[in-house]
Design an enzyme around this catalytic site. Structure first.
Site, PDB file in Angstrom:
ATOM      1  N   GLY A 103       0.792  -1.245   0.069  1.00  0.00           N
ATOM      2  CA  GLY A 103      -0.040   0.060  -0.094  1.00  0.00           C
ATOM      3  C   GLY A 103       0.800   1.038  -0.160  1.00  0.00           C
ATOM      4  N   GLY A 105       2.413   2.415  -2.731  1.00  0.00           N
ATOM      5  CA  GLY A 105       2.529   2.898  -4.178  1.00  0.00           C
ATOM      6  C   GLY A 105       3.858   2.387  -4.766  1.00  0.00           C
ATOM      7  CG  LEU A 106       7.307   2.093  -3.059  1.00  0.00           C
ATOM      8  CD1 LEU A 106       8.432   1.726  -1.818  1.00  0.00           C
ATOM      9  CD2 LEU A 106       8.113   2.927  -3.955  1.00  0.00           C
ATOM     10  CB  SER A 109      -0.004  -6.019  -6.619  1.00  0.00           C
ATOM     11  OG  SER A 109      -0.205  -4.811  -7.527  1.00  0.00           O
ATOM     12  CG  ASP A 152       2.358  -0.155 -11.648  1.00  0.00           C
ATOM     13  OD1 ASP A 152       2.706   0.816 -12.113  1.00  0.00           O
ATOM     14  OD2 ASP A 152       1.848  -0.332 -10.358  1.00  0.00           O
TER      15      ASP A 152
END
Length: 335
Positions: A103, A105-106, A109, A152
């Protein structure tokens, strides 16, 4: 046979929200990683576990269901989606090590998805193809999240700093940009879908005001590309500060994020801004100097990690008998 695969997390430097409307973006892999160990299960059931996240689950890969033994489910749905598409359903054990905060923001997932796909392909004796891994990882993320950026999974697969052009062409920076950064994050997670819809609604109500703001963010991203190419760290920080003002005008800031942004600057960062969609989540601070001071200031109220950009994308290896399981030893081995 035991397989080890690892993939980096990512951060977005410039282009949040504007990229939705055709403007460019800059993102980069960071030196925080997800590491997967995959082996044949010792008993007739598939297991997914992580000591770092404190969970363990038994998996039914055919029905895409799980039985939670401890912890919270979280990332399990990504693993089940991967196994249902790319595994023969034979019993396997998957062990996840993660030094990317969930959570924050890196892209945790994406890193888990990419590394699991790479490990599974090696396990089944398939060719290691980064283009294929990036494509399929994005498809998995899109299935689970309903809306996922290819940035991502692309960054996690290939590593390095990348520039996404207005024509959606992705190019990797050739420069070795070594400036240090600090990521500050709160316990309140941002909701990307909700924030994108919020900005779209604001734009629809005020098109003559918001459209020029989005185009200006695009111009800032182009200037940041030059700053990175020329290794102008303080120029990059200045552009981050200007970009933050425009993100604030889009309504994606929060009191917590704003506090961290200004605290980072006060503590010696050359620039700081929200990273990601906002509404919670994270900020990024450029720290050519004073990284320790900025880190200490941000951790007084919230959470923070020190990061640098990394050229290393995903890697995968079969574990050789007699080698230490310690990740640092493995990193030395593969390099």
């Amino acid at each position: 046979m035991e397989i080890l695969a690892s993939a980096p997390g990512k951060t977005i430097l410039f282009g949040e929200h504007a990229v939705v409307y055709g403007e460019p973006a800059i993102a980069g892999a960071v030196n925080k990683r997800a590491t997967i160990k995959l082996r044949e299960a010792p008993r007739d059931i598939s297991i997914f576990k992580s000591d770092d996240l404190g969970f363990e689950a038994e998996l039914d890969t055919v029905a895409k269901r799980y039985t939670l033994k401890k912890g919270k489910p979280g990332i399990i749905k990504y693993i089940l989606e991967i196994l249902s598409k790319f595994h023969d359903h034979s019993p396997i054990e998957i062990d996840l090590s993660l030094n990317i905060p969930i959570g924050s923001g890196l892209g945790s997932s994406a890193a888990v998805t990419v590394s699991t796909l790479a490990a599974l392909h090696k396990y089944h004796g398939k060719k290691f193809d980064r283009i294929f891994i990036a494509k399929k990882a994005h498809e998995i993320e899109n299935t689970v999240q309903r809306m996922a950026s290819p940035l991502d999974t692309r960054v996690s697969t290939f590593g390095g700093l990348i520039y996404l052009s207005r024509k959606k062409k992705i190019t990797k920076f050739n420069t070795n940009f070594k400036s240090s950064f600090v990521i500050g994050y709160t316990s309140k997670r941002g909701n990307t879908g909700r924030m994108v819809k919020s900005v779209k609604s604001l734009k629809n109500r005020n098109p003559t005001i918001i459209e020029p703001i989005l185009k200006t963010i695009g111009k800032i991203t182009d200037d940041a590309k030059l700053a990175i190419t020329n290794k102008q760290e303080y120029r990059l920080g200045e552009l981050m500060n200007v970009n933050q003002g425009l993100l604030d005008s889009l309504g994606v800031n929060t009191n917590e994020l704003s506090r961290m942004v200004y605290l980072a600057r006060k503590s010696g960062a050359s620039g700081s801004k929200i990273t990601g969609a906002g509404g919670g989540g994270s900020i990024i601070a450029c720290c050519p100097k004073n990284q320790d001071k900025v880190f200490k200031a941000l951790t007084y109220y919230d959470n923070a990690i020190k990061v640098n950009f990394s050229n290393e994308g995903v890697f995968v290896k079969e574990i050789k008998e007699g080698l230490n399981d310690n990740f640092e030893d493995w990193w030395k081995y593969i390099n």
